[in-house]
Design an enzyme around this catalytic site. Structure first.
Site, PDB file in Angstrom:
ATOM      1  N   LYS A   1       2.281  -3.443   7.252  1.00 31.66           N
ATOM      2  CA  LYS A   1       2.521  -3.658   5.820  1.00 31.66           C
ATOM      3  C   LYS A   1       3.976  -3.297   5.473  1.00 31.66           C
ATOM      4  CE  LYS A   1      -0.069  -4.724   2.997  1.00 31.66           C
ATOM      5  NZ  LYS A   1      -0.540  -6.045   2.486  1.00 31.66           N
ATOM      6  N   TYR A  47      -1.680  -0.510  11.037  1.00 36.98           N
ATOM      7  CA  TYR A  47      -1.878  -1.191   9.749  1.00 36.98           C
ATOM      8  C   TYR A  47      -0.703  -0.927   8.812  1.00 36.98           C
ATOM      9  CZ  TYR A  47      -3.336  -1.603   4.868  1.00 36.98           C
ATOM     10  OH  TYR A  47      -3.361  -1.887   3.517  1.00 36.98           O
ATOM     11  N   THR A  57       0.827  -1.208   0.000  1.00 39.32           N
ATOM     12  CA  THR A  57       0.000   0.000   0.000  1.00 39.32           C
ATOM     13  C   THR A  57       0.865   1.263   0.000  1.00 39.32           C
ATOM     14  OG1 THR A  57      -1.481   1.288   1.418  1.00 39.32           O
ATOM     15  CG2 THR A  57      -0.135  -0.342   2.525  1.00 39.32           C
ATOM     16  N   ASP A  58       0.313   2.343  -0.532  1.00 42.08           N
ATOM     17  CA  ASP A  58       1.013   3.635  -0.475  1.00 42.08           C
ATOM     18  C   ASP A  58       1.115   4.139   0.971  1.00 42.08           C
ATOM     19  OD1 ASP A  58      -1.680   4.305  -0.087  1.00 42.08           O
ATOM     20  OD2 ASP A  58      -1.761   5.792  -1.705  1.00 42.08           O
ATOM     21  N   GLU A  59       0.301   3.551   1.877  1.00 35.44           N
ATOM     22  CA  GLU A  59       0.293   4.048   3.262  1.00 35.44           C
ATOM     23  C   GLU A  59       1.632   3.810   3.964  1.00 35.44           C
ATOM     24  OE1 GLU A  59      -3.306   3.387   5.465  1.00 35.44           O
ATOM     25  OE2 GLU A  59      -4.506   3.233   3.648  1.00 35.44           O
TER      26      GLU A  59
HETATM   27  P1  NAD Z   1      -9.899  -7.263   2.487  1.00 38.16           P
HETATM   28  O1  NAD Z   1      -9.869  -6.933   3.949  1.00 38.16           O
HETATM   29  O2  NAD Z   1     -11.130  -6.988   1.704  1.00 38.16           O
HETATM   30  O3  NAD Z   1      -9.593  -8.828   2.293  1.00 38.16           O
HETATM   31  C1  NAD Z   1      -8.588  -9.488   2.996  1.00 38.16           C
HETATM   32  C2  NAD Z   1      -8.778 -10.989   2.764  1.00 38.16           C
HETATM   33  O4  NAD Z   1      -7.717 -11.680   3.449  1.00 38.16           O
HETATM   34  C3  NAD Z   1     -10.099 -11.536   3.338  1.00 38.16           C
HETATM   35  O5  NAD Z   1     -10.701 -12.413   2.401  1.00 38.16           O
HETATM   36  C4  NAD Z   1      -9.661 -12.303   4.571  1.00 38.16           C
HETATM   37  O6  NAD Z   1     -10.507 -13.388   4.891  1.00 38.16           O
HETATM   38  C5  NAD Z   1      -8.263 -12.763   4.181  1.00 38.16           C
HETATM   39  N1  NAD Z   1      -7.411 -13.006   5.347  1.00 38.16           N
HETATM   40  C6  NAD Z   1      -7.200 -12.179   6.406  1.00 38.16           C
HETATM   41  N2  NAD Z   1      -6.386 -12.755   7.288  1.00 38.16           N
HETATM   42  C7  NAD Z   1      -6.039 -13.975   6.768  1.00 38.16           C
HETATM   43  C8  NAD Z   1      -5.217 -15.040   7.214  1.00 38.16           C
HETATM   44  N3  NAD Z   1      -4.564 -14.978   8.384  1.00 38.16           N
HETATM   45  N4  NAD Z   1      -5.108 -16.145   6.433  1.00 38.16           N
HETATM   46  C9  NAD Z   1      -5.778 -16.229   5.255  1.00 38.16           C
HETATM   47  N5  NAD Z   1      -6.563 -15.248   4.776  1.00 38.16           N
HETATM   48  C10 NAD Z   1      -6.698 -14.138   5.531  1.00 38.16           C
HETATM   49  O7  NAD Z   1      -8.631  -6.550   1.868  1.00 38.16           O
HETATM   50  P2  NAD Z   1      -8.464  -5.839   0.445  1.00 38.16           P
HETATM   51  O8  NAD Z   1      -8.992  -4.481   0.527  1.00 38.16           O
HETATM   52  O9  NAD Z   1      -8.926  -6.748  -0.609  1.00 38.16           O
HETATM   53  O10 NAD Z   1      -6.875  -5.711   0.391  1.00 38.16           O
HETATM   54  C11 NAD Z   1      -6.083  -6.747  -0.171  1.00 38.16           C
HETATM   55  C12 NAD Z   1      -4.619  -6.379  -0.033  1.00 38.16           C
HETATM   56  O11 NAD Z   1      -4.373  -5.147  -0.692  1.00 38.16           O
HETATM   57  C13 NAD Z   1      -4.162  -6.195   1.412  1.00 38.16           C
HETATM   58  O12 NAD Z   1      -2.886  -6.768   1.552  1.00 38.16           O
HETATM   59  C14 NAD Z   1      -4.116  -4.687   1.583  1.00 38.16           C
HETATM   60  O13 NAD Z   1      -3.111  -4.324   2.515  1.00 38.16           O
HETATM   61  C15 NAD Z   1      -3.752  -4.230   0.187  1.00 38.16           C
HETATM   62  N6  NAD Z   1      -4.245  -2.877  -0.155  1.00 38.16           N
HETATM   63  C16 NAD Z   1      -5.584  -2.610  -0.144  1.00 38.16           C
HETATM   64  C17 NAD Z   1      -6.019  -1.335  -0.500  1.00 38.16           C
HETATM   65  C18 NAD Z   1      -7.480  -0.984  -0.549  1.00 38.16           C
HETATM   66  O14 NAD Z   1      -7.804   0.161  -0.891  1.00 38.16           O
HETATM   67  N7  NAD Z   1      -8.400  -1.878  -0.270  1.00 38.16           N
HETATM   68  C19 NAD Z   1      -5.091  -0.342  -0.833  1.00 38.16           C
HETATM   69  C20 NAD Z   1      -3.748  -0.656  -0.810  1.00 38.16           C
HETATM   70  C21 NAD Z   1      -3.338  -1.939  -0.491  1.00 38.16           C
HETATM   71  P1  TYD Z   2     -10.610   4.295   4.437  1.00 38.31           P
HETATM   72  O1  TYD Z   2     -11.579   3.837   3.408  1.00 38.31           O
HETATM   73  O2  TYD Z   2     -10.695   3.718   5.815  1.00 38.31           O
HETATM   74  O3  TYD Z   2      -9.152   4.085   3.823  1.00 38.31           O
HETATM   75  P2  TYD Z   2      -7.689   4.559   4.389  1.00 38.31           P
HETATM   76  O4  TYD Z   2      -7.843   5.173   5.708  1.00 38.31           O
HETATM   77  O5  TYD Z   2      -6.945   3.272   4.455  1.00 38.31           O
HETATM   78  O6  TYD Z   2      -7.176   5.512   3.380  1.00 38.31           O
HETATM   79  O7  TYD Z   2     -10.741   5.870   4.576  1.00 38.31           O
HETATM   80  C1  TYD Z   2     -10.536   6.729   3.463  1.00 38.31           C
HETATM   81  C2  TYD Z   2     -10.636   8.156   3.952  1.00 38.31           C
HETATM   82  O8  TYD Z   2     -11.983   8.424   4.370  1.00 38.31           O
HETATM   83  C3  TYD Z   2      -9.768   8.441   5.169  1.00 38.31           C
HETATM   84  O9  TYD Z   2      -9.254   9.758   5.072  1.00 38.31           O
HETATM   85  C4  TYD Z   2     -10.718   8.344   6.334  1.00 38.31           C
HETATM   86  C5  TYD Z   2     -12.030   8.822   5.740  1.00 38.31           C
HETATM   87  N1  TYD Z   2     -13.236   8.218   6.351  1.00 38.31           N
HETATM   88  C6  TYD Z   2     -14.239   9.036   6.875  1.00 38.31           C
HETATM   89  O10 TYD Z   2     -14.142  10.273   6.855  1.00 38.31           O
HETATM   90  N2  TYD Z   2     -15.362   8.454   7.400  1.00 38.31           N
HETATM   91  C7  TYD Z   2     -15.514   7.098   7.456  1.00 38.31           C
HETATM   92  O11 TYD Z   2     -16.567   6.612   7.975  1.00 38.31           O
HETATM   93  C8  TYD Z   2     -14.482   6.264   6.907  1.00 38.31           C
HETATM   94  C9  TYD Z   2     -14.613   4.766   6.939  1.00 38.31           C
HETATM   95  C10 TYD Z   2     -13.364   6.871   6.358  1.00 38.31           C
END
Ligand code: NAD
Ligand code: TYD
Length: 335
Positions: A153, A149, A124-126
């Site tokens: 990562k 988090y 992630t960019d975070e």
């Molecule tokens: P998500 O939370 O929707 O899904 C995570 C999945 O991992 C779930 O299906 C969960 O059951 C599984 N999981 C969790 N713990 C586990 C374990 N111990 N063993 C096996 N499976 C397990 O997450 P997402 O949003 O799809 O993100 C996927 C990846 O992308 C993550 O690594 C996250 O850090 C990264 N990412 C997500 C975003 C985003 O915007 N969603 C952005 C940047 C990076």
């Molecule tokens: P989020 O979807 O949790 O992603 P991340 O924090 O990993 O970037 O949140 C996106 C942005 O939206 C973040 O600045 C927090 C804000 N946010 C709210 O203002 N209200 C909410 O209920 C949630 C879930 C997020």
């Protein structure tokens, strides 16, 4: 080609499985997921009976099961499995270390022992921390994670790097911005606000609502991952961004207007501790070396996403487990 996708029952992982089975129908996909609150097998109904798709319910920290799976022969690992929600990491950091750091190391060890051809760490960019009003994250930006988090990562990314440097494991680390699209668990900003609108509930906006994220449609992300798998240079990091920076307030206002909800539904609530102000991605490396660029504008992607949730109410209902209901109640109190 045999792919092991971890976390394939989650948001991005399930979209990625659909993408790969559609574009590479001759590949075999094994989905390893232990179905936490965020994992949902409904995401995979359309492919569950494919002969080249298999689901294995197991924890990535379970060394024996992981070793057994790799012993069957895996060519490529695409590692999505993680605890992924910042607010949850503030309440319960331990599980983030366990899954995101320890789980990644268990997979790396199995990948090393069984000689996989590629290990993709979906990060992630975070991990880069927070930007001021100017500038963008490049692959050379220092790691400066601010939440449990993002720290978990970043730690996992460093372990992936170490397995490349020390053992020569062919890895790539991808660092994408905030994804949105179908099958995203409704705790993240966009699906959460859509779910609130459907229930005629208020929209809780953290702090002043001026925190900026660079929104990336999940299909564009999957396309970038496919390019990295097939053409990425071993050991390289690739940033993936949507060229769509928006404040949370702008995003919420757009959803409200599209769903015919009044602006008065917005409630400013207490800010998230350690809340990163701005993320912005410089994606010129993947654009110039692999020829990737996002196809979705944010407006087109958000319209399609709202429509998808409106057409999949039963999917939204399926995510309302007791556990997540309790989390929302504790987290937001009475709005
Ligand atoms: P998500 O939370 O929707 O899904 C995570 C999945 O991992 C779930 O299906 C969960 O059951 C599984 N999981 C969790 N713990 C586990 C374990 N111990 N063993 C096996 N499976 C397990 O997450 P997402 O949003 O799809 O993100 C996927 C990846 O992308 C993550 O690594 C996250 O850090 C990264 N990412 C997500 C975003 C985003 O915007 N969603 C952005 C940047 C990076
Ligand atoms: P989020 O979807 O949790 O992603 P991340 O924090 O990993 O970037 O949140 C996106 C942005 O939206 C973040 O600045 C927090 C804000 N946010 C709210 O203002 N209200 C909410 O209920 C949630 C879930 C997020």
């Amino acid at each position: 080609m045999k792919l092991l996708v971890t976390g394939g029952a989650g948001f991005i992982g399930s979209n990625f499985i659909h993408y790969m089975l559609h574009h590479f129908p001759h590949y075999t996909v094994i989905n390893l997921d232990n179905l936490t609150y965020a994992g949902n097998l409904m995401n995979l109904y359309p492919v569950q009976d494919y002969s080249n798709y298999r689901f294995v319910k197991a924890d990535i920290c379970d060394e024996q099961t992981v070793q057994r799976l790799f012993a069957d022969g895996i060519d490529i690992v695409v590692h999505f499995a993680a605890e992924s929600h910042v607010d949850r990491s503030i309440k319960q950091p331990e599980i983030f270390v366990q899954t995101n750091v320890v789980g990644t190391q268990v997979l790396l060890e199995a990948a090393r022992m069984h000689g996989v051809k590629k290990f993709i760490q979906v990060s992630t960019d975070e991990v880069y921390g927070s930007l001021g009003p100017e500038g963008l994250f490049t692959e050379e930006s220092p790691l400066a994670p601010n939440s449990p988090y993002s720290a978990s990562k970043a730690s996992a990314d460093l372990m992936v790097r170490a397995y490349h440097e020390t053992f020569g494991l062919p890895v790539n680390i991808t660092r994408c911005s905030n994804n949105y699209g179908p099958y995203q668990f409704p705790e993240k900003l966009i699906p959460f606000m859509i779910a609130q609108a459907l229930k005629n509930q208020p929209f809780p906006v953290y702090g002043d609502g001026l925190h900026i994220r660079d929104w990336l449609h999940v299909e564009d992300h999957c396309q970038a991952l496919s390019l990295v798998i097939h053409q990425g240079k071993d050991g390289e990091i690739y940033n993936i961004g949507g060229q769509s920076e928006r404040t949370s307030l702008e995003v919420v206002e757009k959803i409200a207007s599209k769903m015919n909800r009044p602006a008065s539904s917005i409630r400013y609530v207490a800010d998230r501790p350690g809340h990163d102000r701005r993320y912005g991605i410089d994606a010129s490396k993947i654009r110039n070396t692999l020829g990737w660029q996002p196809e979705y504008s944010f407006e087109k992607g958000l319209d399609a996403t709202v429509d998808w949730y409106l057409n999949h109410i039963e999917w939204l209902e399926s995510t309302r487990s007791t556990e997540s209901g309790r989390f929302f109640a504790e987290h937001y109190g009475n709005l």
